[in-house]
Design a protein around this motif. Structure first.
Motif, PDB file in Angstrom:
ATOM      1  N   ASN A  46      21.255  18.833 -18.498  1.00 18.13           N
ATOM      2  CA  ASN A  46      20.463  19.669 -19.394  1.00 18.13           C
ATOM      3  C   ASN A  46      20.493  19.190 -20.845  1.00 18.13           C
ATOM      4  O   ASN A  46      19.920  19.832 -21.711  1.00 18.13           O
ATOM      5  N   ALA A  47      21.165  18.078 -21.103  1.00 17.93           N
ATOM      6  CA  ALA A  47      21.277  17.571 -22.475  1.00 17.93           C
ATOM      7  C   ALA A  47      19.905  17.115 -22.963  1.00 17.93           C
ATOM      8  O   ALA A  47      19.134  16.518 -22.213  1.00 17.93           O
ATOM      9  N   PRO A  48      19.577  17.421 -24.226  1.00 19.88           N
ATOM     10  CA  PRO A  48      18.298  16.966 -24.751  1.00 19.88           C
ATOM     11  C   PRO A  48      18.260  15.449 -24.839  1.00 19.88           C
ATOM     12  O   PRO A  48      19.273  14.805 -25.100  1.00 19.88           O
ATOM     13  N   LYS A  49      17.082  14.879 -24.604  1.00 21.54           N
ATOM     14  CA  LYS A  49      16.926  13.433 -24.659  1.00 21.54           C
ATOM     15  C   LYS A  49      16.942  12.983 -26.116  1.00 21.54           C
ATOM     16  O   LYS A  49      16.344  13.595 -26.974  1.00 21.54           O
ATOM     17  N   LYS A  50      17.625  11.891 -26.357  1.00 27.54           N
ATOM     18  CA  LYS A  50      17.754  11.342 -27.687  1.00 27.54           C
ATOM     19  C   LYS A  50      17.170   9.940 -27.689  1.00 27.54           C
ATOM     20  O   LYS A  50      17.340   9.196 -26.735  1.00 27.54           O
ATOM     21  N   SER A  51      16.482   9.566 -28.745  1.00 29.47           N
ATOM     22  CA  SER A  51      15.984   8.211 -28.774  1.00 29.47           C
ATOM     23  C   SER A  51      17.139   7.250 -29.012  1.00 29.47           C
ATOM     24  O   SER A  51      18.178   7.620 -29.516  1.00 29.47           O
ATOM     25  N   ALA A  52      16.904   6.020 -28.638  1.00 33.38           N
ATOM     26  CA  ALA A  52      17.959   5.023 -28.721  1.00 33.38           C
ATOM     27  C   ALA A  52      18.442   4.821 -30.151  1.00 33.38           C
ATOM     28  O   ALA A  52      19.624   4.661 -30.387  1.00 33.38           O
ATOM     29  N   GLN A  53      17.522   4.839 -31.102  1.00 33.26           N
ATOM     30  CA  GLN A  53      17.898   4.606 -32.485  1.00 33.26           C
ATOM     31  C   GLN A  53      17.201   5.611 -33.378  1.00 33.26           C
ATOM     32  O   GLN A  53      16.141   6.113 -33.066  1.00 33.26           O
ATOM     33  N   ALA A  54      17.800   5.861 -34.504  1.00 31.63           N
ATOM     34  CA  ALA A  54      17.182   6.734 -35.504  1.00 31.63           C
ATOM     35  C   ALA A  54      16.835   5.902 -36.731  1.00 31.63           C
ATOM     36  O   ALA A  54      17.390   4.828 -36.946  1.00 31.63           O
ATOM     37  N   ASP A  55      15.906   6.396 -37.525  1.00 25.42           N
ATOM     38  CA  ASP A  55      15.556   5.728 -38.769  1.00 25.42           C
ATOM     39  C   ASP A  55      16.768   5.708 -39.692  1.00 25.42           C
ATOM     40  O   ASP A  55      17.596   6.619 -39.663  1.00 25.42           O
ATOM     41  N   TRP A  56      16.847   4.673 -40.519  1.00 27.57           N
ATOM     42  CA  TRP A  56      17.937   4.602 -41.496  1.00 27.57           C
ATOM     43  C   TRP A  56      17.817   5.774 -42.454  1.00 27.57           C
ATOM     44  O   TRP A  56      16.714   6.225 -42.784  1.00 27.57           O
ATOM     45  N   HIS A  57      18.929   6.253 -42.932  1.00 21.23           N
ATOM     46  CA  HIS A  57      18.930   7.289 -43.962  1.00 21.23           C
ATOM     47  C   HIS A  57      18.474   6.652 -45.269  1.00 21.23           C
ATOM     48  O   HIS A  57      18.743   5.478 -45.531  1.00 21.23           O
ATOM     49  N   ARG A  58      17.778   7.417 -46.088  1.00 23.18           N
ATOM     50  CA  ARG A  58      17.250   6.875 -47.348  1.00 23.18           C
ATOM     51  C   ARG A  58      18.356   6.302 -48.227  1.00 23.18           C
ATOM     52  O   ARG A  58      18.155   5.301 -48.906  1.00 23.18           O
ATOM     53  N   ALA A  59      19.537   6.907 -48.221  1.00 22.82           N
ATOM     54  CA  ALA A  59      20.654   6.391 -49.021  1.00 22.82           C
ATOM     55  C   ALA A  59      21.099   5.016 -48.509  1.00 22.82           C
ATOM     56  O   ALA A  59      21.488   4.151 -49.304  1.00 22.82           O
ATOM     57  N   ASP A  60      21.027   4.805 -47.200  1.00 24.95           N
ATOM     58  CA  ASP A  60      21.381   3.507 -46.634  1.00 24.95           C
ATOM     59  C   ASP A  60      20.371   2.435 -47.034  1.00 24.95           C
ATOM     60  O   ASP A  60      20.741   1.287 -47.292  1.00 24.95           O
ATOM     61  N   ILE A  61      19.106   2.816 -47.094  1.00 23.79           N
ATOM     62  CA  ILE A  61      18.059   1.874 -47.506  1.00 23.79           C
ATOM     63  C   ILE A  61      18.266   1.487 -48.967  1.00 23.79           C
ATOM     64  O   ILE A  61      18.242   0.292 -49.317  1.00 23.79           O
ATOM     65  N   VAL A  62      18.482   2.481 -49.818  1.00 28.88           N
ATOM     66  CA  VAL A  62      18.701   2.218 -51.244  1.00 28.88           C
ATOM     67  C   VAL A  62      19.958   1.371 -51.434  1.00 28.88           C
ATOM     68  O   VAL A  62      19.972   0.418 -52.232  1.00 28.88           O
ATOM     69  N   ALA A  63      21.023   1.675 -50.693  1.00 29.44           N
ATOM     70  CA  ALA A  63      22.259   0.902 -50.799  1.00 29.44           C
ATOM     71  C   ALA A  63      22.045  -0.548 -50.365  1.00 29.44           C
ATOM     72  O   ALA A  63      22.545  -1.476 -51.018  1.00 29.44           O
ATOM     73  N   ALA A  64      21.285  -0.753 -49.289  1.00 33.32           N
ATOM     74  CA  ALA A  64      20.999  -2.116 -48.830  1.00 33.32           C
ATOM     75  C   ALA A  64      20.197  -2.884 -49.879  1.00 33.32           C
ATOM     76  O   ALA A  64      20.439  -4.076 -50.101  1.00 33.32           O
ATOM     77  N   LEU A  65      19.253  -2.213 -50.530  1.00 27.95           N
ATOM     78  CA  LEU A  65      18.485  -2.851 -51.600  1.00 27.95           C
ATOM     79  C   LEU A  65      19.398  -3.227 -52.768  1.00 27.95           C
ATOM     80  O   LEU A  65      19.303  -4.328 -53.310  1.00 27.95           O
ATOM     81  N   HIS A  66      20.285  -2.326 -53.151  1.00 28.82           N
ATOM     82  CA  HIS A  66      21.207  -2.591 -54.263  1.00 28.82           C
ATOM     83  C   HIS A  66      22.128  -3.772 -53.943  1.00 28.82           C
ATOM     84  O   HIS A  66      22.432  -4.570 -54.831  1.00 28.82           O
TER      85      HIS A  66
END
Length: 100
Positions: free
Chosen positions: A5-25
């Motif tokens: 009965n567990a809800p289906k989860k996608s394999a991956q999630a989008d990066w968090h905006r803070a992770d994107i900004v940190a990667a850019l920095h």
């Protein structure tokens, strides 16, 4: 809740905006500097953090050094989705019952 009965989860999630900004920095970029360097208004690139914007997504991904699909897998999954029409097949019983 058991596994069936567990809800289906996608394999991956989008990066968090803070992770994107940190990667850019880490690569020496800020969102503002990236926008101006790309010939866009200062806050244009920020739009990609909140909503789909393919041009800005590509610019951010190039600056980080990864594919946009890696940063936003859910967006690209939806964007590249092609619906397939499957027609129901008649069951064997329906055909046999109609003949009899």
């Amino acid at each position: 809740m058991d596994a069936s009965n567990a809800p289906k989860k996608s394999a991956q999630a989008d990066w968090h905006r803070a992770d994107i900004v940190a990667a850019l920095h880490k690569k020496g970029w800020s969102l503002r500097k990236l926008s101006v360097q790309s010939g866009l208004a200062e806050r244009t690139i920020n739009s990609a953090l909140d909503r789909p914007y393919p041009k800005a997504e590509s610019i951010i991904a190039a600056a980080i050094g990864v594919a946009p699909e890696e940063i936003w897998p859910l967006r690209y999954e939806r964007r590249n989705f092609t619906p397939v029409l499957t027609l129901p097949t008649k069951s064997l019983c329906t055909l046999q019952c109609a003949v009899a």
